[in-house]
Motif scaffolding. Structure first.
Motif, PDB file in Angstrom:
ATOM      1  N   ILE A  25      45.389 -44.609 -90.706  1.00 62.31           N
ATOM      2  CA  ILE A  25      44.137 -44.129 -91.436  1.00 62.31           C
ATOM      3  C   ILE A  25      43.347 -45.487 -92.066  1.00 62.31           C
ATOM      4  O   ILE A  25      42.177 -45.639 -92.125  1.00 62.31           O
ATOM      5  CB  ILE A  25      44.376 -43.156 -92.042  1.00 62.31           C
ATOM      6  N   LEU A  49      48.306 -29.878 -96.102  1.00 60.32           N
ATOM      7  CA  LEU A  49      48.427 -30.564 -94.697  1.00 60.32           C
ATOM      8  C   LEU A  49      49.705 -30.285 -94.167  1.00 60.32           C
ATOM      9  O   LEU A  49      49.790 -29.808 -92.774  1.00 60.32           O
ATOM     10  CB  LEU A  49      48.374 -32.245 -94.829  1.00 60.32           C
ATOM     11  N   HIS A  73      35.972 -31.673-105.043  1.00 59.99           N
ATOM     12  CA  HIS A  73      37.033 -32.172-104.805  1.00 59.99           C
ATOM     13  C   HIS A  73      38.478 -31.494-105.363  1.00 59.99           C
ATOM     14  O   HIS A  73      39.127 -31.891-106.123  1.00 59.99           O
ATOM     15  CB  HIS A  73      37.432 -33.681-105.313  1.00 59.99           C
ATOM     16  N   GLN A  76      42.467 -36.637 -83.820  1.00 59.29           N
ATOM     17  CA  GLN A  76      43.948 -35.972 -83.826  1.00 59.29           C
ATOM     18  C   GLN A  76      44.127 -35.053 -84.785  1.00 59.29           C
ATOM     19  O   GLN A  76      44.686 -33.888 -84.741  1.00 59.29           O
ATOM     20  CB  GLN A  76      45.022 -36.915 -83.621  1.00 59.29           C
ATOM     21  N   MET A  77      43.659 -35.476 -86.296  1.00 56.30           N
ATOM     22  CA  MET A  77      43.692 -34.628 -87.288  1.00 56.30           C
ATOM     23  C   MET A  77      42.981 -33.344 -87.390  1.00 56.30           C
ATOM     24  O   MET A  77      43.075 -32.213 -87.515  1.00 56.30           O
ATOM     25  CB  MET A  77      43.736 -35.352 -88.575  1.00 56.30           C
ATOM     26  N   PHE A 120      50.952 -39.277 -83.271  1.00 56.41           N
ATOM     27  CA  PHE A 120      49.945 -39.766 -84.162  1.00 56.41           C
ATOM     28  C   PHE A 120      50.195 -41.267 -84.751  1.00 56.41           C
ATOM     29  O   PHE A 120      49.415 -42.162 -84.375  1.00 56.41           O
ATOM     30  CB  PHE A 120      49.981 -38.911 -85.786  1.00 56.41           C
ATOM     31  N   GLY A 139      35.417 -37.974-108.389  1.00 58.68           N
ATOM     32  CA  GLY A 139      36.257 -39.366-108.653  1.00 58.68           C
ATOM     33  C   GLY A 139      37.763 -38.956-108.498  1.00 58.68           C
ATOM     34  O   GLY A 139      38.342 -39.998-108.146  1.00 58.68           O
ATOM     35  N   SER A 192      46.644 -39.586-108.561  1.00 54.02           N
ATOM     36  CA  SER A 192      46.815 -40.728-109.567  1.00 54.02           C
ATOM     37  C   SER A 192      46.569 -40.088-110.995  1.00 54.02           C
ATOM     38  O   SER A 192      46.125 -38.854-111.066  1.00 54.02           O
ATOM     39  CB  SER A 192      45.466 -41.568-109.213  1.00 54.02           C
ATOM     40  N   LYS A 199      42.891 -32.855-116.157  1.00 53.83           N
ATOM     41  CA  LYS A 199      41.789 -33.685-116.025  1.00 53.83           C
ATOM     42  C   LYS A 199      40.436 -32.926-116.217  1.00 53.83           C
ATOM     43  O   LYS A 199      39.382 -33.550-116.894  1.00 53.83           O
ATOM     44  CB  LYS A 199      41.695 -34.270-114.379  1.00 53.83           C
ATOM     45  N   TYR A 252      32.865 -38.348-103.228  1.00 49.59           N
ATOM     46  CA  TYR A 252      33.377 -37.259-104.206  1.00 49.59           C
ATOM     47  C   TYR A 252      33.101 -37.823-105.653  1.00 49.59           C
ATOM     48  O   TYR A 252      33.902 -38.584-106.245  1.00 49.59           O
ATOM     49  CB  TYR A 252      34.938 -37.214-104.245  1.00 49.59           C
TER      50      TYR A 252
HETATM   51  C1  LIG Z   1      48.192 -35.173 -86.319  1.00 52.45           C
HETATM   52  C2  LIG Z   1      48.453 -35.946 -87.448  1.00 52.45           C
HETATM   53  C3  LIG Z   1      49.694 -35.637 -88.326  1.00 52.45           C
HETATM   54  C4  LIG Z   1      50.021 -36.536 -89.149  1.00 52.45           C
HETATM   55  C5  LIG Z   1      49.488 -36.676 -90.508  1.00 52.45           C
HETATM   56  C6  LIG Z   1      49.525 -37.915 -91.019  1.00 52.45           C
HETATM   57  C7  LIG Z   1      48.691 -37.822 -92.423  1.00 52.45           C
HETATM   58  C8  LIG Z   1      48.183 -39.016 -92.817  1.00 52.45           C
HETATM   59  C9  LIG Z   1      46.978 -38.527 -93.669  1.00 52.45           C
HETATM   60  C10 LIG Z   1      46.401 -39.795 -94.777  1.00 52.45           C
HETATM   61  C11 LIG Z   1      44.965 -39.419 -95.129  1.00 52.45           C
HETATM   62  C12 LIG Z   1      44.534 -39.767 -96.552  1.00 52.45           C
HETATM   63  C13 LIG Z   1      43.525 -39.272 -96.912  1.00 52.45           C
HETATM   64  C14 LIG Z   1      43.748 -38.574 -98.345  1.00 52.45           C
HETATM   65  C15 LIG Z   1      42.527 -38.541 -99.299  1.00 52.45           C
HETATM   66  C16 LIG Z   1      42.747 -37.807-100.619  1.00 52.45           C
HETATM   67  O1  LIG Z   1      42.677 -36.700-100.477  1.00 52.45           O
HETATM   68  O2  LIG Z   1      42.310 -38.879-101.450  1.00 52.45           O
HETATM   69  C17 LIG Z   1      42.750 -38.537-102.648  1.00 52.45           C
HETATM   70  C18 LIG Z   1      41.331 -39.193-103.529  1.00 52.45           C
HETATM   71  O3  LIG Z   1      40.390 -38.798-102.998  1.00 52.45           O
HETATM   72  C19 LIG Z   1      41.516 -38.995-105.059  1.00 52.45           C
HETATM   73  O4  LIG Z   1      42.878 -39.397-105.395  1.00 52.45           O
HETATM   74  P1  LIG Z   1      43.345 -38.957-106.812  1.00 52.45           P
HETATM   75  O5  LIG Z   1      42.876 -39.566-107.842  1.00 52.45           O
HETATM   76  O6  LIG Z   1      45.120 -39.011-106.556  1.00 52.45           O
HETATM   77  O7  LIG Z   1      43.236 -37.289-107.012  1.00 52.45           O
END
Ligand SMILES: CCCCCCCCCCCCCCCC(=O)OC[C@@H](O)COP(=O)(O)O
Ligand SMILES: CC/C=C\C/C=C\C/C=C\C/C=C\C/C=C\C/C=C\CCC(=O)SCCNC(=O)CCNC(=O)[C@H](O)C(C)(C)COP(=O)(O)OP(=O)(O)OC[C@H]1O[C@@H](n2cnc3c(N)ncnc32)[C@H](O)[C@@H]1OP(=O)(O)O
Length: 399
Positions: free
Chosen positions: A153, A261, A117, A81-82, A42, A198, A386, A205, A195
């Protein structure tokens, strides 16, 4: 032994050996070395793709639409890939509940997707449906700015023209509007995910946002945070004419599963249920206050739907699940094969060299890379989320 009994004994032996093979495979998927290899593929493929995306910069000046199309294909190499990890490695099933009249539109038009969310992998289930309807490479989201800095990403999103926000409206308004305007001539069909809550759902929350709801004289929600309306209204306003519908989507996991994950990486199988209602964009009021009220009403309806799901364990209406396509798996296998050879060569050279220093440095590098990926996975974890939404009644309460 009579031939029928022989057949039964044969079938039973076959079943037993199949079960033990599956059990072995299940154990294999839990091994750290597998995770290390998946993360290696990855990271390295992701960085190669990020580099190729960087190389498309001159093309933007010559042929912008071609550059965008190329970047959609490149982004697909990473996000699929994911998806492959979810569909093929963990074997997670995704069921779609929707009406047959809406189904033919999916993947054939631009749409705004509204999603609850609550789950750490909700974005990944969203991606799975994007993949099945052929819009994975071009899918968009109104994402928090922090995600732009996540290697692979976040960097990929920059080239996909993802809309980022600081969740401080005074600072966001200008940039969000500009980013939305840019999507008006996007050459591929896209889904724009919002979302509206937010931030991820937590009890704290939820309690605070319901205090805000009370102050505003809005009905309380049991399963959702109070939606933030600014992003939705401005998206509808600026994508009118570009987008034809809003997909009101609600995601749940069967048997109160709490997917992660890390669970997916360990090969744990989940079952997701997604309910989608297609609402033509023309049915959404143009006036901002009315548009905000429309969204609040939608979330009240979503809450009623969640109540039904929690009572019955399923959504109402027919299921029309699009089939799993082979492309995500093929893309993954391609990168695995491509990157396996240099890895083997490197390891061989390493041990042949016999240098303790080089071996030590390599082990440290592998450790650092696995920590890096662990940090990336941490971005999806709700308990590391957050503090946005942890304080009520204030306009700006970002982390
Ligand atoms: C084949 C792959 C294997 C390796 C895994 C690597 C994983 C990397 C993933 C990073 C993707 C990040 C996306 C996260 C999305 C997410 O869930 O964001 C949260 C926000 O909405 C709200 O944030 P919050 O205010 O903190 O709740
Ligand atoms: C067929 C198949 C269909 C579907 C398949 C499903 C999905 C697939 C689709 C696409 C996939 C694409 C990509 C997915 C990949 C990855 C995505 C991963 C993650 C990224 C997600 C995120 O980062 S979420 C976080 C960022 N996004 C958002 O926040 C969006 C929502 N927010 C907004 O719109 C906001 O308005 C804003 C961010 C634009 C601005 O926020 P800000 O806080 O500054 O201002 P607001 O005006 O909104 O807020 C102030 C008002 O809110 C009141 N208030 C105060 N406290 C609270 C509280 N605790 N709760 C609720 N409300 C509160 C305050 O009183 C203000 O009220 P006003 O009346 O004055 O407005």
């Amino acid at each position: 032994m009579p031939s029928n009994a022989k057949k039964v004994a044969f079938a039973e032996a076959g079943e037993r050996s199949w079960c033990s093979t599956m059990e072995l495979f299940r154990l294999f998927k839990m091994q750290f070395i597998c995770h290390l290899f998946i993360c290696y593929v990855f990271l390295v493929s992701g960085l190669i793709v990020n580099f190729l995306q960087l190389c498309t910069l001159p093309l933007w000046a010559i042929n912008k639409q071609l550059a965008r199309k190329v970047n959609c294909r490149l982004a697909y190499c990473i996000s699929s890939q994911m998806v492959a990890l979810l569909e093929w490695w963990s074997g997670t099933e995704c069921t779609l509940y929707t009406d047959p009249e809406s189904y033919p539109f999916y993947g054939k038009e631009n749409a705004i997707v509204i999603l609850n969310h609550n789950f750490e992998i909700d974005f990944l289930c969203g991606w799975t449906f994007c993949e099945r309807f052929g819009v994975l490479g071009s899918s968009k989201v109104l994402a928090k700015k922090e995600l732009a800095f996540v290697p692979v990403i976040g960097w990929m999103w920059y080239f996909l023209e993802i809309v980022f926000c600081k969740r401080k409206w005074e600072e966001d308004q200008k940039t969000v509007v500009q980013s939305l305007q840019r999507l008006k001539d996007y050459p591929e069909n896209f889904w724009f995910l919002l979302y509206c809550e937010g931030t991820r759902f937590t009890q704290k929350k939820h309690k605070i946002s319901m205090e805000v709801a009370e102050k505003k004289g809005l009905p309380k929600l049991k399963y959702h945070l109070l939606p933030r309306t600014k992003g939705f209204c401005v998206t509808v306003q600026h994508l009118r004419g570009t987008v034809t519908a809003v997909y009101d989507s609600t995601l749940n996991f069967r048997n109160n599963q709490i997917p992660t994950l890390l669970g997916i990486l360990n090969g744990k199988k989940y079952h997701a249920d997604l309910y989608v209602r297609r609402l033509p964009l023309d049915s959404i009021p143009e006036n901002e206050a009315e548009c905000a009220m429309w969204l609040h009403k939608l979330y009240q309806e979503k809450d009623e739907l969640q109540e039904k799901y929690s009572l019955t364990g399923c959504f109402p209406g027919p299921t029309l699940t699009p089939p799993c396509r082979p492309w995500a798996l093929l893309n993954w296998l391609f990168w695995i094969l491509l990157l396996l050879f240099p890895l083997c060569l490197l390891l061989l050279r390493l041990f042949q060299s016999g240098s303790t220093f080089i071996i030590f440095t390599t082990v440290v590098l592998c450790f650092a890379a696995s920590l890096g990926v662990r940090w990336m996975i941490g971005q999806t974890e709700i308990n590391k989320g957050s503090s946005y939404g942890n304080k009520g009644g204030q306009l700006n309460n970002n982390a």
